[in-house]
Design a protein around this motif. Structure first.
Motif, PDB file in Angstrom:
ATOM      1  N   LEU A 117       0.853  -1.194   0.000  1.00 24.28           N
ATOM      2  CA  LEU A 117       0.000   0.000   0.000  1.00 24.28           C
ATOM      3  C   LEU A 117       0.892   1.250   0.000  1.00 24.28           C
ATOM      4  O   LEU A 117       1.834   1.351   0.789  1.00 24.28           O
ATOM      5  N   ASP A 118       0.588   2.180  -0.884  1.00 19.40           N
ATOM      6  CA  ASP A 118       1.392   3.397  -1.015  1.00 19.40           C
ATOM      7  C   ASP A 118       1.031   4.388   0.091  1.00 19.40           C
ATOM      8  O   ASP A 118       0.189   5.245  -0.091  1.00 19.40           O
ATOM      9  N   THR A 119       1.682   4.253   1.227  1.00 13.04           N
ATOM     10  CA  THR A 119       1.408   5.175   2.334  1.00 13.04           C
ATOM     11  C   THR A 119       2.278   6.432   2.219  1.00 13.04           C
ATOM     12  O   THR A 119       1.955   7.461   2.801  1.00 13.04           O
ATOM     13  N   GLY A 168      11.213   5.795  -3.600  1.00  5.23           N
ATOM     14  CA  GLY A 168      11.454   4.411  -4.022  1.00  5.23           C
ATOM     15  C   GLY A 168      12.454   4.302  -5.157  1.00  5.23           C
ATOM     16  O   GLY A 168      12.764   5.271  -5.846  1.00  5.23           O
ATOM     17  N   GLY A 169      12.983   3.092  -5.299  1.00  3.90           N
ATOM     18  CA  GLY A 169      13.877   2.789  -6.419  1.00  3.90           C
ATOM     19  C   GLY A 169      15.280   3.321  -6.266  1.00  3.90           C
ATOM     20  O   GLY A 169      15.995   3.510  -7.248  1.00  3.90           O
ATOM     21  N   LEU A 170      15.701   3.551  -5.007  1.00  2.00           N
ATOM     22  CA  LEU A 170      17.066   4.072  -4.800  1.00  2.00           C
ATOM     23  C   LEU A 170      17.998   3.006  -4.224  1.00  2.00           C
ATOM     24  O   LEU A 170      19.131   3.301  -3.843  1.00  2.00           O
ATOM     25  N   GLY A 171      17.504   1.776  -4.126  1.00  2.66           N
ATOM     26  CA  GLY A 171      18.341   0.697  -3.580  1.00  2.66           C
ATOM     27  C   GLY A 171      19.486   0.347  -4.515  1.00  2.66           C
ATOM     28  O   GLY A 171      19.668   0.983  -5.556  1.00  2.66           O
ATOM     29  N   PRO A 172      20.246  -0.707  -4.162  1.00 10.70           N
ATOM     30  CA  PRO A 172      21.440  -1.021  -4.935  1.00 10.70           C
ATOM     31  C   PRO A 172      21.216  -2.040  -6.055  1.00 10.70           C
ATOM     32  O   PRO A 172      22.140  -2.328  -6.813  1.00 10.70           O
TER      33      PRO A 172
HETATM   34  P1  ATP Z   1      16.069   0.748   0.068  1.00 19.12           P
HETATM   35  O1  ATP Z   1      17.292   0.499  -0.700  1.00 19.12           O
HETATM   36  O2  ATP Z   1      16.354   1.337   1.431  1.00 19.12           O
HETATM   37  O3  ATP Z   1      15.137  -0.426   0.117  1.00 19.12           O
HETATM   38  P2  ATP Z   1      14.540   2.000  -2.073  1.00 19.12           P
HETATM   39  O4  ATP Z   1      14.408   3.431  -2.414  1.00 19.12           O
HETATM   40  O5  ATP Z   1      15.144   1.115  -3.078  1.00 19.12           O
HETATM   41  O6  ATP Z   1      15.259   1.948  -0.652  1.00 19.12           O
HETATM   42  P3  ATP Z   1      12.245   0.426  -2.558  1.00 19.12           P
HETATM   43  O7  ATP Z   1      13.068  -0.780  -2.870  1.00 19.12           O
HETATM   44  O8  ATP Z   1      11.585   1.099  -3.699  1.00 19.12           O
HETATM   45  O9  ATP Z   1      13.116   1.469  -1.747  1.00 19.12           O
HETATM   46  O10 ATP Z   1      11.185   0.065  -1.455  1.00 19.12           O
HETATM   47  C1  ATP Z   1      11.614  -0.615  -0.296  1.00 19.12           C
HETATM   48  C2  ATP Z   1      10.416  -0.878   0.580  1.00 19.12           C
HETATM   49  O11 ATP Z   1       9.897   0.360   1.050  1.00 19.12           O
HETATM   50  C3  ATP Z   1       9.235  -1.529  -0.128  1.00 19.12           C
HETATM   51  O12 ATP Z   1       9.338  -2.918  -0.192  1.00 19.12           O
HETATM   52  C4  ATP Z   1       8.079  -1.094   0.752  1.00 19.12           C
HETATM   53  O13 ATP Z   1       7.996  -1.918   1.881  1.00 19.12           O
HETATM   54  C5  ATP Z   1       8.500   0.300   1.180  1.00 19.12           C
HETATM   55  N1  ATP Z   1       7.904   1.297   0.287  1.00 19.12           N
HETATM   56  C6  ATP Z   1       8.357   1.692  -0.907  1.00 19.12           C
HETATM   57  N2  ATP Z   1       7.565   2.635  -1.459  1.00 19.12           N
HETATM   58  C7  ATP Z   1       6.556   2.811  -0.591  1.00 19.12           C
HETATM   59  C8  ATP Z   1       5.394   3.640  -0.570  1.00 19.12           C
HETATM   60  N3  ATP Z   1       5.137   4.486  -1.579  1.00 19.12           N
HETATM   61  N4  ATP Z   1       4.581   3.574   0.492  1.00 19.12           N
HETATM   62  C9  ATP Z   1       4.846   2.728   1.504  1.00 19.12           C
HETATM   63  N5  ATP Z   1       5.920   1.919   1.560  1.00 19.12           N
HETATM   64  C10 ATP Z   1       6.770   1.950   0.533  1.00 19.12           C
END
Ligand code: ATP
Length: 444
Positions: free
Chosen positions: A33-35, A82-86
């Motif tokens: 869920l997009d919180t 989101g999408g900033l992981g490795p």
């Molecule tokens: P990281 O490397 O710390 O995981 P990231 O930017 O790559 O950071 P994502 O891989 O996109 O993050 O998401 C990691 C987790 O964060 C998801 O699996 C989910 O649990 C939570 N998350 C991501 N986007 C949202 C959102 N819009 N609302 C709520 N939870 C989210």
């Protein structure tokens, strides 16, 4: 901060509108869920920036690049999470570089911060984590004190203007502190564009009936703007003012608030963060009275709602969950014959009434509320279809009130409505009004 970025920020015009972009397959596929968007939209509004678009995008480079471009065409600032992981599916950095016609470079400060994050936990950093230190060459990295993924800031050129883009990590526990520490100080809300909202909550009236009562107040060109939303049985009137908050605006806002309250009448129970249970707790506190609950089909939901309110211990005496007929007999002394074939049964006025009367005495409270019904999906009959719920209120002034409701929807909805209507019955007793919600029910 680099000099170039400083220049970019100071050249940026005031921001009135924002776009919120959420990235991740787990979001587009409905698995998470997009919180983040909800939280960001509320936080931005608090500082005077109105979120006009929410966009959720899959882990696809081209879709993300196009989304940045599309959003920058209509909004003054973009906040993306989101999408900033490795890993290979974390494409926000690359998409941002493409959308800003830039290339990615290693940010050495970020690289050492990511490295230090692993070292401080006694872990060896994997090579792929180096990717997290990449940033668009004209952009900047935003430090992450809660995790490994640094945020990013860059800007997209729109004609003569720069549209700021903030990219934050997905996990809320990393996103929220980064927004507060790194994004908020860099935003440029227009001082003449303040946003003030009021939310008036109502229970027991449908959204369209409420809209009819509000009439012209809900016209789309009415200022302040008035709209309604329904959630969890509560219908809320949302009032929003945008613009300078001068004396005229303050007067207009409170005038519309009063007019909306008047239109909602006895259905209105609280403003902004107040819940229905909070209202009940407050009304009981004001009267120095107490409440007990005796629940069957709601299994403690009503008790949970009440005890969710801080300070409920001053008025909530306690509750019984008497789910089986045997427990109704053992705990409340209800005769087992009641449940025998041909008898009124567990879902009946008699059982609900006894549950409230005996429960009140047993728990020594001023009032008791009881709920017994068929929550479904099975267990319904022609005489008592799924959704049939008897609710009773008994009070120490020897008044009692037992009513039958016919709720529709699934098990969750039926239980939720039952708990809300029980509170509504008590509210009307405390306010000494003949509650309109009870029109649709059978009174015994
Ligand atoms: P990281 O490397 O710390 O995981 P990231 O930017 O790559 O950071 P994502 O891989 O996109 O993050 O998401 C990691 C987790 O964060 C998801 O699996 C989910 O649990 C939570 N998350 C991501 N986007 C949202 C959102 N819009 N609302 C709520 N939870 C989210």
């Amino acid at each position: 901060m680099r000099g170039g970025t400083l220049l970019l920020l100071s050249a940026m015009k005031f921001q009135k509108t924002a776009a919120i972009m959420s990235v991740g397959d787990e979001l587009t596929l409905g698995q998470t869920l997009d919180t983040n968007s909800k939280w960001l939209a509320q936080r931005l509004l608090e500082v005077g920036i109105t979120a006009r678009i929410h966009l959720t995008v899959a882990d696809e480079l081209d879709a993300q690049r196009a989304a940045f471009k599309q959003l920058s065409a209509t909004c003054d600032v973009i906040v993306c999470t989101g999408g900033l992981g490795p890993t290979a599916d974390d494409l926000t950095r690359e998409a941002l570089a493409l959308a800003t016609d830039d290339q990615l470079v290693i940010d050495e400060v970020s690289q050492s911060q990511v490295q230090a994050w692993f070292t401080s936990r006694g872990r060896v950093m994997a090579d792929i984590n180096n990717a997290q230190a990449l940033r668009p060459s004209r952009g900047m990295s935003l430090p992450n004190l809660q995790g490994t993924a640094p945020g990013l800031y860059a800007s997209i050129t729109r004609g003569e203007e720069q549209v700021g883009v903030f990219c934050l990590p997905g996990p809320p526990r990393e996103m929220i502190p980064m927004f507060e520490a790194q994004v908020l100080p860099r935003l440029r809300p227009d001082p003449d564009h303040q946003v003030q909202t009021r939310t008036l909550h109502c229970f027991g009236i449908g959204e369209s009936d409420l809209a009819m009562r509000l009439g012209l107040l809900m016209e789309r060109n009415h200022r302040p703007l008035v709209g309604t939303t329904a959630s969890g049985g509560v219908v809320s009137i949302r009032i929003r003012h945008e613009g300078p908050m001068d004396d005229d605006a303050v007067r207009a806002l409170s005038g519309v608030e009063r007019a909306c309250q008047k239109a909602a009448g006895e259905y209105y129970f609280g403003t902004d963060d107040s819940s229905f249970a909070m209202t009940i707790v407050r009304l009981l506190q004001e009267r120095a009275q107490t409440l007990a609950t005796v629940e069957s089909c709601t299994g403690g939901l009503l008790a949970a709602m009440l005890t969710d309110v801080p300070g409920a211990s001053t008025v909530y005496a306690g509750g019984l969950v008497v789910y089986s007929n045997e427990q109704k007999h053992a705990m409340l002394n209800i005769s087992l014959e009641r449940f025998a074939p041909g008898g009124p049964g567990a879902v009946s006025a008699e059982t609900a009434g006894d549950m409230a009367l005996c429960g009140r005495e047993k728990l020594g409270a001023t009032h008791a509320l009881s709920i017994t019904g068929v929550a479904g999906p099975g267990g319904g009959s022609k005489a008592k279809p799924v959704g049939t719920v008897w609710i009773s209120r008994a009070s120490s002034d020897r008044t009692a009130d037992t009513r039958c409701f016919e709720f529709s929807g699934d098990r969750y909805n039926i239980r939720l409505w039952a708990a809300m209507c029980a509170m509504a019955m008590l509210r009307y007793k405390l306010l000494e009004i003949d509650g309109p919600l009870l029109r649709q029910s059978v009174r015994v």
